[in-house]
Design an enzyme around this catalytic site. Structure first.
Site, mmCIF file in Angstrom:
data_model
loop_
_atom_site.group_PDB
_atom_site.id
_atom_site.type_symbol
_atom_site.label_atom_id
_atom_site.label_comp_id
_atom_site.label_asym_id
_atom_site.label_seq_id
_atom_site.Cartn_x
_atom_site.Cartn_y
_atom_site.Cartn_z
ATOM 1 C CG HIS A 75 -71.485 20.379 88.413
ATOM 2 N ND1 HIS A 75 -72.229 20.852 89.471
ATOM 3 C CD2 HIS A 75 -72.322 19.572 87.717
ATOM 4 C CE1 HIS A 75 -73.457 20.372 89.407
ATOM 5 N NE2 HIS A 75 -73.532 19.591 88.354
ATOM 6 C CE1 TYR A 119 -77.622 16.196 81.228
ATOM 7 C CE2 TYR A 119 -77.700 14.295 82.695
ATOM 8 C CZ TYR A 119 -77.882 15.642 82.479
ATOM 9 O OH TYR A 119 -78.297 16.454 83.512
ATOM 10 C CB SER A 162 -64.009 16.793 89.457
ATOM 11 O OG SER A 162 -65.274 17.362 89.772
#
Length: 379
Positions: free
Chosen positions: A275, A24, A307
């Site tokens: 993101h 995840y 990022s």
């Protein structure tokens, strides 16, 4: 295991975590091309090495939104941080506080605002999404102000959840997900005892506080899918701008025109971010998007970037590309999963040491000197 870098912490986290949690945090959207380019494009940025400039005194601190930061770094908001270590948001916040940098609490954190804020001395930041449930948004803003939160980070690149293939295979979602997660926990006893048993309650703390009932991991994906709002526009943020008295930062900007809109809107800062490659695959890496955005709005608004940052050299690269400050997400979660708050503290120390090496060998004595002049010009 010898720990000398974010890469080492990632390997340690993979060993300790149940696969559904590791993948995840480690994965991205679709084919994960942008996820990979975030790292590789930043690593490809070449800097000018300069020597014999008396670099015996360096200053890594900056001033941002009226706060002094020991490093040009803040910890990014990461959902479910409390599943990676026992009450993980608290541990990470305390490590950031000790280092003298901000911690940003996610809307979908395990630990609620009221649990984290009292544990640290400096004001924390709080991240919020535009959700269909505007009552929750108002409640969260009121609670954040009451807790002394200094800066609001508004994430705008998630009107819908990204297509993350790993989640279905890992057990985060998909058929029989709960049973698969349980079996994974059983085979990872260290995590199962420290977090699975001792780290309860495993709820979305901010949302549970608002609803007056537990919103568990089982409800996580469903809640997000039902409450993210694809109708979001700049006008939806106006009442928040009016309500929030402190600095407001817009997270998820990749295009110069959107950066200009943020200036017109009256935001105090933007975060150049995709993101972490977890939303739309195939978009520019932050390192590639940043220079054009800096050209468009530098000096009119504070520019932060995240990022792909994995070390202190990457921090210097992002600053040279046009950022005023940087944010790290995956890197600190790897460290948190591997060794709790102590891991985050050690990672931040490593980042500072690496940043000092990069500053020394590019002959910049303070952060304000880290500009585009450090970049090797192509052609």
């Amino acid at each position: 295991m010898i720990i000398s870098s974010t890469t080492d912490y990632r390997a340690a986290a993979q060993k300790r975590l149940p696969p559904f949690l590791f993948h995840y945090i480690d994965g991205g959207a679709y084919a994960e091309k942008t996820l990979g380019r975030n790292v590789s494009d930043l690593a490809d940025v070449a800097l000018r090495q300069r020597v014999l400039k008396d670099m015996s005194k360096l200053d890594t601190s900056i001033e941002l939104f009226g706060e002094k930061l020991a490093l040009p770094v803040a910890l990014s908001p990461v959902g479910l941080t409390g599943m990676y270590a026992r009450r993980g948001e608290v541990q990470a916040a305390m490590a950031a506080d000790k280092k003298g940098i901000p911690f940003t609490l996610s809307t979908v954190s395990v630990c609620p605002i009221e649990e984290v804020a009292p544990k640290i001395k400096r004001p924390m930041w709080f991240q919020l999404y535009v959700l269909k449930d505007r009552g929750f948004m108002k409640n969260a803003l009121e609670r954040a102000q009451a807790a002394g939160v200094s800066t609001l980070v508004f994430t705008v690149d998630m009107p819908v959840p990204g297509a993350r293939y790993r989640d279905a295979h890992s057990g985060m979602s998909g058929p029989n997900a709960a049973m698969r997660r349980y079996l994974q926990a059983v085979t990872h006893p260290h995590w199962a005892l420290d977090v699975g048993l001792m780290g309860r309650p495993h709820t979305l703390g901010n949302i549970s506080t608002y609803l007056g009932k537990n919103v568990s991991l089982e409800d996580y994906m469903g809640y997000l899918g039902a409450n993210f709002d694809p109708s979001i526009s700049w006008s939806d943020l106006e009442w928040i701008r009016d309500f929030w008295k402190g600095p407001m930062v817009i997270k998820g900007i990749l295009d110069p025109e959107d950066a200009k809109d943020a200036v017109r809107f009256g935001a105090d800062g933007i975060i150049v971010s995709n993101h972490g490659g977890r939303q739309l695959d195939g978009v520019l890496s932050s390192a590639r998007a940043l220079p054009a955005i800096a050209d468009a709005v530098k000096g009119q608004i504070k520019i932060l970037a995240d990022s792909g940052i994995r070390n202190g050299l990457d921090i210097v690269r992002m600053l040279a590309l046009g950022a005023d400050c940087t944010m790290i997400g995956r890197a600190f979660i790897y460290a948190l999963a591997a060794d709790g708050g102590a891991g985050v503290s050690n990672l931040l120390d490593l980042l500072e040491k690496e940043m000092r090496v990069a500053m020394t060998l590019t002959s910049v004595k303070n952060v304000s000197e880290i500009t585009g002049n450090l970049l090797v010009k192509e052609g």
